[in-house]
Scaffold this motif. Structure first.
Motif, mmCIF file in Angstrom:
data_model
loop_
_atom_site.group_PDB
_atom_site.id
_atom_site.type_symbol
_atom_site.label_atom_id
_atom_site.label_comp_id
_atom_site.label_asym_id
_atom_site.label_seq_id
_atom_site.Cartn_x
_atom_site.Cartn_y
_atom_site.Cartn_z
ATOM 1 N N LEU A 154 52.836 38.121 34.380
ATOM 2 C CA LEU A 154 52.956 36.668 34.525
ATOM 3 C C LEU A 154 54.298 36.179 33.984
ATOM 4 O O LEU A 154 54.924 35.298 34.555
ATOM 5 N N GLU A 155 54.729 36.786 32.888
ATOM 6 C CA GLU A 155 56.032 36.399 32.325
ATOM 7 C C GLU A 155 57.178 36.785 33.253
ATOM 8 O O GLU A 155 58.125 36.034 33.436
ATOM 9 N N ILE A 156 57.068 37.990 33.824
ATOM 10 C CA ILE A 156 58.143 38.466 34.705
ATOM 11 C C ILE A 156 58.207 37.626 35.975
ATOM 12 O O ILE A 156 59.284 37.360 36.510
ATOM 13 N N LEU A 157 57.049 37.181 36.440
ATOM 14 C CA LEU A 157 57.039 36.340 37.634
ATOM 15 C C LEU A 157 57.783 35.021 37.396
ATOM 16 O O LEU A 157 58.334 34.439 38.330
ATOM 17 N N GLU A 158 57.814 34.583 36.125
ATOM 18 C CA GLU A 158 58.555 33.363 35.806
ATOM 19 C C GLU A 158 60.059 33.558 36.010
ATOM 20 O O GLU A 158 60.789 32.603 36.164
ATOM 21 N N LEU A 159 60.482 34.819 35.998
ATOM 22 C CA LEU A 159 61.896 35.120 36.242
ATOM 23 C C LEU A 159 62.216 35.111 37.737
ATOM 24 O O LEU A 159 63.348 35.377 38.135
ATOM 25 N N GLU A 160 61.197 34.870 38.549
ATOM 26 C CA GLU A 160 61.320 34.828 40.011
ATOM 27 C C GLU A 160 61.832 36.149 40.563
ATOM 28 O O GLU A 160 62.684 36.201 41.445
ATOM 29 N N ALA A 161 61.316 37.216 39.992
ATOM 30 C CA ALA A 161 61.684 38.558 40.453
ATOM 31 C C ALA A 161 60.708 39.011 41.530
ATOM 32 O O ALA A 161 59.581 38.523 41.592
ATOM 33 N N ARG A 162 61.169 39.929 42.389
ATOM 34 C CA ARG A 162 60.244 40.558 43.349
ATOM 35 C C ARG A 162 59.460 41.607 42.564
ATOM 36 O O ARG A 162 60.033 42.618 42.149
ATOM 37 N N ALA A 163 58.196 41.348 42.349
ATOM 38 C CA ALA A 163 57.436 42.237 41.470
ATOM 39 C C ALA A 163 56.329 42.969 42.215
ATOM 40 O O ALA A 163 55.818 42.493 43.242
ATOM 41 N N ILE A 164 56.016 44.144 41.693
ATOM 42 C CA ILE A 164 54.869 44.926 42.183
ATOM 43 C C ILE A 164 54.028 45.255 40.956
ATOM 44 O O ILE A 164 54.586 45.629 39.912
ATOM 45 N N LEU A 165 52.728 45.116 41.084
ATOM 46 C CA LEU A 165 51.866 45.534 39.976
ATOM 47 C C LEU A 165 51.343 46.937 40.263
ATOM 48 O O LEU A 165 50.756 47.179 41.328
ATOM 49 N N VAL A 166 51.582 47.842 39.327
ATOM 50 C CA VAL A 166 51.032 49.198 39.439
ATOM 51 C C VAL A 166 49.919 49.340 38.414
ATOM 52 O O VAL A 166 50.131 49.088 37.229
ATOM 53 N N VAL A 167 48.740 49.675 38.899
ATOM 54 C CA VAL A 167 47.632 49.923 37.978
ATOM 55 C C VAL A 167 47.538 51.437 37.807
ATOM 56 O O VAL A 167 47.106 52.154 38.715
ATOM 57 N N ASN A 168 48.009 51.912 36.660
ATOM 58 C CA ASN A 168 48.120 53.365 36.445
ATOM 59 C C ASN A 168 46.867 53.924 35.755
ATOM 60 O O ASN A 168 46.051 53.171 35.244
ATOM 61 N N ALA A 169 46.758 55.235 35.755
ATOM 62 C CA ALA A 169 45.606 55.959 35.172
ATOM 63 C C ALA A 169 44.321 55.603 35.908
ATOM 64 O O ALA A 169 43.256 55.478 35.307
ATOM 65 N N ARG A 212 47.566 31.493 29.464
ATOM 66 C CA ARG A 212 47.790 32.709 30.280
ATOM 67 C C ARG A 212 46.608 33.667 30.158
ATOM 68 O O ARG A 212 46.132 34.211 31.156
ATOM 69 N N TYR A 213 46.163 33.890 28.923
ATOM 70 C CA TYR A 213 45.064 34.842 28.733
ATOM 71 C C TYR A 213 43.763 34.349 29.371
ATOM 72 O O TYR A 213 42.986 35.140 29.897
ATOM 73 N N ASP A 214 43.525 33.022 29.335
ATOM 74 C CA ASP A 214 42.330 32.478 29.999
ATOM 75 C C ASP A 214 42.363 32.814 31.490
ATOM 76 O O ASP A 214 41.364 33.224 32.085
ATOM 77 N N HIS A 215 43.540 32.633 32.064
ATOM 78 C CA HIS A 215 43.718 32.917 33.495
ATOM 79 C C HIS A 215 43.508 34.416 33.778
ATOM 80 O O HIS A 215 42.831 34.791 34.736
ATOM 81 N N ILE A 216 44.070 35.248 32.888
ATOM 82 C CA ILE A 216 43.953 36.711 33.061
ATOM 83 C C ILE A 216 42.487 37.140 32.969
ATOM 84 O O ILE A 216 42.026 37.974 33.756
ATOM 85 N N GLN A 217 41.763 36.547 32.045
ATOM 86 C CA GLN A 217 40.335 36.891 31.903
ATOM 87 C C GLN A 217 39.585 36.626 33.213
ATOM 88 O O GLN A 217 38.747 37.430 33.631
ATOM 89 N N LEU A 218 39.923 35.531 33.836
ATOM 90 C CA LEU A 218 39.268 35.195 35.112
ATOM 91 C C LEU A 218 39.605 36.232 36.188
ATOM 92 O O LEU A 218 38.726 36.695 36.923
ATOM 93 N N ILE A 219 40.886 36.604 36.235
ATOM 94 C CA ILE A 219 41.316 37.589 37.240
ATOM 95 C C ILE A 219 40.603 38.917 37.008
ATOM 96 O O ILE A 219 40.084 39.534 37.948
ATOM 97 N N VAL A 220 40.577 39.355 35.746
ATOM 98 C CA VAL A 220 39.952 40.636 35.416
ATOM 99 C C VAL A 220 38.463 40.604 35.775
ATOM 100 O O VAL A 220 37.910 41.560 36.329
ATOM 101 N N LYS A 221 37.827 39.489 35.474
ATOM 102 C CA LYS A 221 36.399 39.350 35.757
ATOM 103 C C LYS A 221 36.123 39.488 37.260
ATOM 104 O O LYS A 221 35.136 40.104 37.681
ATOM 105 N N GLU A 222 37.025 38.924 38.055
ATOM 106 C CA GLU A 222 36.861 38.957 39.511
ATOM 107 C C GLU A 222 37.193 40.329 40.101
ATOM 108 O O GLU A 222 36.639 40.726 41.118
#
Lengths: 643, 107
Positions: free
Chosen positions: A101-116, A237-247
């Motif tokens: 979420l912080e990196i997205l504020e930099l307006e970067a082209r981002a990819i999320l990798v979920v490892n392990a 931010r963490y409230d939002h993340i909790q919702l995403i994780v829950k979903e």
């Protein structure tokens, strides 16, 4: 097309593993946080594109609190890579998503990798990739750097993301916070440009010292004070993340995991520290006693080769140079290669299995009383291998005072270069208790580092106690490949030193011992130096030969052994037989205590200089020499009572 | 499970007493690892997961100490066949078996 890719994520989420899998490189991967303290780069060709991939040090947020985090943050901010790959751990995704979420504020082209992802599946976790992507509005790739799963998908995703138009994906805070951010961003825009103004505004509200300083000339206090909304922003931010994780992630059962079960015992309040000491003893005992026959064999081989050379070539300068200088000097050091490889192998098992961070955790209580944190203890543990990476690893310590104290104390921890000296002396004077004596030196070296911390904290660097926050990695069965790589990379360093600095030093030493009179070493140039140094070391009962070895050992500690190899290999008797006449047992022990603590080698001093400046390198020399002198004298005096 | 832990702790403590004179440092390692079983005995019966954790970790530790001691004897070509070695090997073997059996109870 060239695509610049940055890999970032929390410490110990598998960035370096992924970096290796993407680039085909062989950077060592440790199972503990804070291993990558500098930027590493690799290149990969993929579907006609050249990917320049950068592995950044781990960071929990872009609010850089330590030097390694600052390196990662500045890279993202000022080098602006084409694609930022944010790696999150499938088993604890919240912190990774926070960083995203912080990196997205930099307006970067981002990819999320979920490892392990393989480990997550084993634990019954189901991660909905599309749901995650829908909420975060960035591509999501599931990978396992260990099995290679998802690596090709990631490479494809990097190429496609780099070629798509840059989208503004921003997290919307609550109305009140958002209004304040926008007001600040409008004021900041003139100075930093539109692209990052929002990011700077948020960081200003979070109280980032770097940003507050940079924006100090702007009148922003009329809108908000710096750091005003630090906890509010994190909470939203963490409230939002909790919702995403829950979903996106299926809930898991409440049974103890394997790591939790092992931790319940190994980090136990009463037996955690004794278990750590017992395991260290077993490791050292294996490296010093079990492997010793191999070292004896190598020592015999070099000695035999030296005799053979003398017999074949006859007396003369060249013969002396080969037999006494090269085979006597370098051979004496190389004989300890099996011990050193064995030690690294076992330390590698402890590190790769995830045990070493636990050791830091259980030692944190002790360290806290010394006004240090377990983070410093991790640097101390790294010092068992080599002081150079140990000094570099202090970059992860956020508190400057604690970092300086750690840098000055780390060289007291016995590095592998000193091991040949201990083994040589212990095998001669304490042959029946060799393992115990060498282990005692290692324990003493750890105590010396801790005492040093206490002394420095009470005198020169008075301050608050350090706080230690460490995310414990999961336990895993060490992989043979990683273990072999760890042992080889650490051991190779020793072999390279033997072939370069020790080889050259041995030749220089041989020349200093050979001239001006080849038949009388007591009149040699080396002896003159040793005799001058011995004036200072006389109270410790170190004669000119021991003083010569210590003088040249400042360059690299192994040279002490090669000096003995040359000094005592010239009169027919073996090194062991002749050395046994040099010291009594008390002096022998005080000698290895002195070696343990005195002046760091040139490589370590150069690292201290580059990290803290010349002043601290000089302080380190004076401080360590004084400490070594006091310790060795104390051993002499206490030993004198019992002898 | 607690009966097994008690048996192992008693065996390990006897081993410590047997070794203390000849192999002091190794004996202290055995004593420390025996405490893993002892503290397992002190865990509440209501929480069998924690008792199993002690059995598993204790088992691994005794396997490690037995394996390293055997290797050490082998390297010195001094394979010893006395009571303390027999007890150590017994604890190591039982430890390995029980660690493998107990690990299935954890996620």
């Amino acid at each position: 097309m060239t695509i610049r890719v940055a890999l970032c994520g929390n410490p110990n989420v598998g960035k370096t593993s992924l970096f290796n899998a993407l680039t085909g490189m062989r950077q060592y991967v440790a199972n503990w946080p804070g291993v990558t303290v500098e930027v590493k780069e690799g290149v990969r060709s993929w579907r006609g594109h050249q990917l320049i991939i950068t592995d950044l040090p781990g960071t929990y947020s872009l609010l850089a609190t330590s030097l390694d985090e600052k390196i990662a943050r500045d890279f993202l901010l000022y080098k602006t890579p084409d694609v930022v790959v944010v790696i999150a751990d499938a088993l604890s995704m919240e912190q990774g998503l926070y960083l995203l979420l912080e990196i997205l504020e930099l307006e970067a082209r981002a990819i999320l990798v979920v490892n392990a992802i393989d480990e997550a599946r084993q634990k019954g976790l189901v991660i909905d990739r599309q749901e995650l992507s829908k909420h975060l509005k960035v591509p999501v790739v599931l990978t396992s750097a260990l099995t290679g799963e998802g690596i090709q998908d990631l490479l494809d995703c990097i190429v496609s993301t780099a070629s798509t138009e840059q989208k503004r994906v921003l997290f919307n805070f609550s109305d009140k916070t958002e209004k304040m951010i926008q007001q600040l961003a409008a004021l900041i825009k003139a100075q930093v440009g539109e692209a990052a103004s929002r990011w700077f505004a948020i960081k200003y509200l979070e109280g980032d010292p770097h940003v507050v300083e940079r924006l100090s000339q702007l009148v922003l206090k009329s809108v908000a004070k710096p750091g005003n909304l630090k906890s509010q922003i994190a909470r939203e931010r963490y409230d939002h993340i909790q919702l995403i994780v829950k979903e996106s992630i299926m809930a898991i059962s409440k049974e103890l995991s394997m790591s939790e079960a092992i931790d319940h015992v190994l980090t136990h309040k009463f037996i955690g520290i004794p278990i750590f000491l017992a395991l260290m003893y077993l490791a050292f005992n294996f490296a010093f006693e079990t492997v010793q026959p191999l070292s004896d064999f190598l020592e015999g081989t070099f000695s035999h080769l030296a005799e053979l050379t003398k017999a074949r070539l006859g007396e003369g300068m060249v013969t002396s140079m080969i037999a006494d200088g090269i085979l006597g000097g370098v051979g004496a050091v190389l004989a300890f290669v099996p011990n050193i490889f064995a030690l690294f192998f076992l330390l590698g098992i402890m590190e790769d299995s995830g045990y070493l961070p636990r050791a830091a955790f259980v030692m944190d209580r002790v360290m806290y009383s010394l006004k240090l944190s377990g983070r410093s203890f991790m640097s101390f543990l790294l010092g068992f291998g080599c002081s150079v990476p140990a000094v570099l690893s202090t970059r992860g310590i956020p508190d400057v005072r604690e970092r300086i104290v750690s840098v000055l104390s780390v060289p007291f921890v016995s590095c592998s270069a000193r091991l040949p000296v201990y083994l040589l002396i212990a095998s001669i004077f304490f042959s029946r208790n060799q393992g115990v004596v060498v282990f005692s030196i290692y324990v003493l070296s750890m105590f010396a580092a801790m005492i040093s911390s206490l002394v420095l904290n009470r005198t020169l660097f008075k301050g608050q106690k350090g706080i230690f926050v460490l995310e414990l990695p999961r336990y895993r069965l060490p992989s043979f490949r990683n273990l072999a790589l760890y042992t080889w990379l650490r051991g190779k360093h020793f072999l390279v030193k033997a072939g370069t600095i020790i080889f050259i030093s041995s030749l220089v030493l041989w020349a200093l011992m050979y001239f001006p009179d080849p038949n009388d070493v007591t009149r040699s140039f080396a002896a003159q130096i040793g005799k001058a140094v011995s004036l200072v070391l006389r109270p410790l009962k170190f004669d000119w030969r021991a003083s010569t070895a210590l003088f040249f050992g400042v360059a690299a500690k192994e040279i002490i052994v090669s000096t003995f190899g040359m000094l005592f290999n010239t009169q027919g008797e073996t090194l062991t037989e002749q050395l046994s006449q040099l010291f009594d047992p008390v002096t022998a022990y005080s000698f290895i205590v002195f070696v343990m603590a005195y002046i760091p080698c040139f490589a370590t001093l150069a690292t201290i200089k580059s990290e803290l400046g010349t002043k601290y390198a000089v302080i380190s020399v004076i401080y360590s020499f004084s400490m070594a002198y006091v310790l060795a004298l104390a051993v002499r005096m206490i030993g004198g009572i019992f002898a | 499970m607690k009966f097994l832990l008690l048996f192992e702790w008693l065996t390990a403590f006897s081993l410590f007493l047997l070794m203390i004179k000849g192999e002091t440092m190794l004996a202290f390692c055995v004593l420390i690892f025996s405490f893993i079983y002892l503290f397992g005995l002190l865990e509440s019966r209501k929480d069998p997961q924690r008792i199993r954790a002690h059995a598993m970790v204790g088992g691994i530790m005794f396997f490690v100490v037995a394996a390293l001691t055997f290797l050490n004897d082998l390297a010195r070509l001094e394979l010893k066949f006395n009571l303390s070695r027999a007890l150590l090997i017994l604890l190591g073997v039982i430890g390995l078996i029980q660690a493998r059996a107990v690990r299935k109870h954890f996620k």
